[in-house]
Design a protein around this motif. Structure first.
Motif, PDB file in Angstrom:
ATOM      1  N   VAL A  80      12.527  16.781  52.511  1.00 39.22           N
ATOM      2  CA  VAL A  80      12.758  16.659  53.955  1.00 39.22           C
ATOM      3  C   VAL A  80      12.515  17.414  55.121  1.00 39.22           C
ATOM      4  N   GLY A  86      18.313  15.225  54.912  1.00 41.30           N
ATOM      5  CA  GLY A  86      19.179  15.483  54.035  1.00 41.30           C
ATOM      6  C   GLY A  86      20.366  15.088  53.497  1.00 41.30           C
ATOM      7  N   SER A  90      20.962  10.810  51.460  1.00 37.78           N
ATOM      8  CA  SER A  90      22.499  10.601  50.463  1.00 37.78           C
ATOM      9  C   SER A  90      23.088  10.123  50.480  1.00 37.78           C
ATOM     10  N   ASP A 183      26.989  18.452  51.235  1.00 38.46           N
ATOM     11  CA  ASP A 183      26.030  19.438  52.529  1.00 38.46           C
ATOM     12  C   ASP A 183      25.931  21.119  52.192  1.00 38.46           C
ATOM     13  N   SER A 215      21.916  18.614  49.088  1.00 38.83           N
ATOM     14  CA  SER A 215      21.098  18.965  50.061  1.00 38.83           C
ATOM     15  C   SER A 215      20.794  20.596  50.789  1.00 38.83           C
ATOM     16  N   ASP A 217      18.208  23.521  52.142  1.00 33.17           N
ATOM     17  CA  ASP A 217      17.366  23.921  53.492  1.00 33.17           C
ATOM     18  C   ASP A 217      16.654  25.425  53.280  1.00 33.17           C
ATOM     19  N   VAL A 231      16.294  17.308  48.964  1.00 34.19           N
ATOM     20  CA  VAL A 231      17.357  17.026  48.871  1.00 34.19           C
ATOM     21  C   VAL A 231      17.670  16.830  47.599  1.00 34.19           C
ATOM     22  N   SER A 256      11.787   8.496  51.449  1.00 37.01           N
ATOM     23  CA  SER A 256      11.569   9.076  52.344  1.00 37.01           C
ATOM     24  C   SER A 256      12.044   8.661  53.363  1.00 37.01           C
TER      25      SER A 256
END
Length: 375
Positions: A80, A86, A90, A183, A215, A217, A231, A256
């Motif tokens: 993502v 993300g 979810s 998260d 998720s 980054d 994710v 996606s």
């Protein structure tokens, strides 16, 4: 002429390498990320049969992240653009699975959940946090209902870097058969490596029974290029169930949000993760935490305190005159992020922040605070 114009505009940007950006959760990508990104600039993972090598990189990257998060064999992963997408993917999975209409989030949840609720016509129920600024499980119980589609917990909150009691939350969600999204946009690339180093931090990923999706980054503590998030879902079928037909591209079904997706950030993240390895990330995490503790000590020396003791490499510095302090620092060329709800400004001690930079910052902060009557 256009290059000159663009170079002139670029000069207005603040560079991470200047050390003046103290409030961002992003950092300067490693040189290998920049090099690799450019090499994959024309690739499109939305139509992967034209770019089979890049598609293979994506699959390898997803597997690395699944392993990092202790995901089960049947887990699914998706690239993502970052934390917002993300979270959106979810919650979309949760909505598809449950057909329910409410999501429950802690007060410190990322603002993207407001977007998510708005876009999906879901009711957002907010749970108060404790004095440690983490979700209170007792209060969570009181807001759950037969309409709850998902519960959200945070591993590395945007405001303070706090970690919710995910084990307890997951136990409750498991009992009530509720979807739990974690998260970990910020914490995902730092918590595992601090745990390796012996830091006493809670589990947050699929090792915890009851966690449904996570998720994280790569463009934050992953030290890679923007934009790149991942994710992971406990069951890959969840992504399949929410996918739709894409009849005119080679990826025939897509779950996606984005159709066209650059392979540049994917290849860059794969390169950075492979280059650093677990040991490289441990060194970065250790250095960031050492600088975080050093910063907290320097703040105390000038009479300032933090909202909580640092959990990760994030500090919420308490000030009464928040806007005046932030404005004064900006005038001196320092960029911090105000958190009005907590009357503090956020400092994120990313890899581009050194003790030397903190030593340059503290006298300016002290001057500003004295000028506005803060100390």
């Amino acid at each position: 002429a256009i290059i000159e114009e663009l170079n002139g505009l670029r000069e207005k940007d603040i560079l991470f390498s200047s050390g003046r950006i103290l409030g961002s959760m992003c950092t300067k990508p490693l040189p290998i990320a920049e090099k690799v990104y450019m090499n994959f600039l024309e690739t499109n993972l939305g139509d992967p049969e034209h770019f089979l090598g890049t598609w293979e990189i994506e699959k390898r990257l997803i597997q690395i992240i699944k392993d990092l998060l202790h995901a089960p064999k049947n887990a699914g992963g998706q690239i993502v653009s970052g934390g917002t997408e993300g979270n959106l993917v979810s919650i979309l999975a949760a909505k598809h699975l449950t057909g329910k209409t409410e999501i429950v989030v802690p007060k410190h949840a990322h603002f993207s959940f407001n977007k998510v609720a708005n876009m999906m016509n879901l009711k957002l129920k907010v749970v108060d946090t404790s004095n440690t600024h983490t979700l209170e499980v007792g209060k969570l119980k009181n807001v759950l209902s037969d309409k709850t589609a998902a519960v959200v917990a945070v591993a590395g909150s945007t405001e303070l870097g706090a970690i919710d009691p995910i084990q307890e939350i997951a136990e409750l969600c498991d009992e009530e058969q509720l979807f739990l999204h974690v998260d970990a946009a910020f914490g995902g690339f730092v918590i595992p490596f601090l745990k390796d180093l012996g830091y006493d931090l809670p589990d947050f990923d699929f090792v915890v029974r009851g966690v449904s999706t996570v998720s994280l980054d790569a463009h934050k503590m992953g030290c890679s290029a923007i934009p790149l998030g991942i994710v992971v879902a406990r069951d890959k079928e969840w992504f399949e169930e929410m996918s739709i037909d894409a009849p005119y591209v080679s990826r025939r079904r897509q779950s996606s949000l984005l159709g066209t997706r650059s392979g540049g950030p994917v290849a860059a993240a794969y390169a950075v993760i492979s280059h650093l390895g677990r040991e490289g990330y441990q060194k970065i995490a250790r250095r960031c935490m050492e600088t975080t503790y050093y910063t907290e000590q320097r703040l105390r020396e000038i009479g300032l305190t933090t909202v909580i003791e640092p959990v990760l490499n994030v500090l919420g510095v308490r000030v009464n005159n928040l806007n005046e302090v932030v404005r004064g620092l900006l005038e001196k060329g320092w960029h911090v992020n105000p958190v009005e709800r907590l009357s503090c400004f956020r400092m994120v001690i990313m890899p581009h922040i050194t003790k030397q930079i903190i030593d340059e910052f503290i006298p300016d902060l002290e001057t500003v605070c004295k000028k506005v009557g803060e100390i």
